[in-house]
Motif scaffolding. Sequence first.
Motif, short mmCIF file in Angstrom:
data_model
loop_
_atom_site.label_atom_id
_atom_site.label_comp_id
_atom_site.label_asym_id
_atom_site.label_seq_id
_atom_site.Cartn_x
_atom_site.Cartn_y
_atom_site.Cartn_z
N HIS A 214 -10.89 0.91 -2.20
CA HIS A 214 -11.07 1.30 -0.81
C HIS A 214 -10.24 2.54 -0.52
N THR B 201 -10.56 2.21 4.76
CA THR B 201 -11.20 0.94 4.36
C THR B 201 -12.65 1.09 3.95
N ASP C 169 -15.48 1.11 1.36
CA ASP C 169 -15.58 0.51 0.03
C ASP C 169 -16.16 1.54 -0.95
N SER D 88 0.83 -1.21 0.00
CA SER D 88 0.00 0.00 0.00
C SER D 88 0.86 1.26 0.00
#
Length: 675
Positions: free
Chosen positions: A154, A158, A160, A38
């Motif tokens: 995301h 987090t 969605d 990430s």
Amino acid sequence: MTGVDTTSRRPFPLQVAHQADEPAHALLLRTVAHNGSSSFRRVLRNCGVPSNHSVAKADLMLVAHLCGADEEMLRHATAQRLDEGVELLGQWLRSEYFSEMWRRWCPACLAEEPYHRVWWDVTTVTACPFHGVELVNRCGCDKPLRHGEHAMTHCRLTHDLREVEACSVSAVDAEVDSYVVHRLLGTGQHPHPLLDSTSLGKALHVMERLGRSLLAETMTVDQARRAFGIGQLLRAGYRALAEFPVNLDQLLDELVSRRTEADRTSTIRTYGSLLRWLRNEPGIRSDCPLASAIRQEIDRHAEKNFIVPHRIVVDGAPAVGVPMGVIASQLGMNVELSMRLAKTLDYPVASDHPIGNMMPPAVVGPYLERVRSLETMDAVMQILGVRRQIAIELADLGHLAYVCRPFDRNKPAKGKRGDKRDRRLRDAQWNNWYFEPGTASAFLDGLRSLVRPDVSVAPEDLVNMYWPTKMFATRAEVLRLVLDGTLPLRAIDQQASGMSGLMVSRSEAQRIMKLERRDGYPLREAAPMMGMNYNQLRSCISNELVVPVGEGTNLSITQAMIDAFKATYIRTAELSSMLGVKGPRVVIRHLSENGVDPIETTGEIALTLYRREEAVRAALRSPRPKVFKNSTERLRHQNALGLPLAPSFKHHAIRPDWNKRSKDRSGRVRTTDCK
């Protein structure tokens, strides 16, 4: 591009398939996430994107090497910033129509295939044409997302992105988005021949301007975008171009309906900022087929609706007026005279037009024919065989019907000298009398019908009908006697033209005129008999020293009045000869020294009129007047005798009166100041 050496960098072990509309930075982030990392910002920095900079700076060659993608396909799907705009998916866009700073997405598209579509970054696309929903730019945090800082599906918290609620959009509202997206993707759907002939960036620019003209014409572009949104402006412009040119004509009709009648004489004022922009915007005015087609349609619409400088409204319908200057040049006359003729003849003229007087085209032909049928003064004079002054008198008496005369005698004069402008116009070549056609011939035929031949009248006794004017009668009086049959016409001289050939009997005229003659002498004949000029006699009448016989213009002075006046009054001119001196000043001073003052009168007779008995007695009893060489000698003499030192003659303010018909136009008015 950074030009980094790709041989020292190893590709990512796990790779994803590159999509045709996926930009380089989106493929890189998707590949990084697929490899379990990430660290998006660190990877972007290694690919040439500094912190807080646009992700468009990513090195395409390096990204293609790391992600195992085709460099040309990646370059095709990634926005290339150029000096004149942005190149994307083979299309050119204006820089303001593309943004790679903040993310926008369609939740339904992400749910189907989780990759970033590059057309989401086109700011003119506000809805997804495939799912009929608006593009969103906030996740569950209700915060906007920057490119290069979040995973594809995301946010960093987090949430969605595929589950963000998006508002639905109707197919009609998404038609412009559908056209832009399908043109970028090259699917061939929703073709539009007029828009397809122009680059996408220029087409969007033109559509936005059309929408602004319809929805927010008085606002600037930025104000209109804030008030309505760029999507609504584009939709209005796209609908105006649909079914070209029908819908565009409706937009132009709306613009025309907002204008006043004065504005509709100019295409710029009528079509406003839209036409001004189409003509002046660089890149639009010259090499834009879409703008050229719109300009041609505006020109056609202006012609159809008479949006021209010479526009007038006749009976509620617009028309192209003809300037009175053009009509006057065809008639060879001045515009003012042409206007006066049009108003006299009851032809409609738009005299309140912003750029000048106009006449409806339907009446121009009849008006020209009507004016050309009129007879001028020269033609009337030739038909009647008379001088100009006689023709004017006939018109004033109503015997000749005229439409227009050079100047109006009933118009009040401006100042003592009269209207200078009328006098100047009177001398112009085009300034003329205009008579009704046939009026001179009809009048002459009427006079000829009054001829009553008499064999008893000798040929040598025949004279012209105006000969009796020598017998103390005006031409008007003679004509009145002829028309009422009192003075019969006896013959027509075939060798003379017009009224010059109408003959009367001298003996009959003498007998008849004696009966019509008035008592006394006219003022002009009586004035020299009384030792003065016409204006001085009028001053005597004004001061009631003489009461003439008659009224109006028929005043006369009888012989008895002349004798009574000369027996009562005497002028300084007669006293000068009696005293043997020159000029009235010496006479006035001499009589004043002997206690005789002139009669208090006004006008041109003032200071020069005395009572005869008093003045003659003083002149005969007193010594001869002393004549001085100069005023100094006179003042010394007056001072020695204790006489008043006032001047012997009062000055007058002289203002020439050119309206007077005599030779004396001094216009003297006595003043109270002495010099």
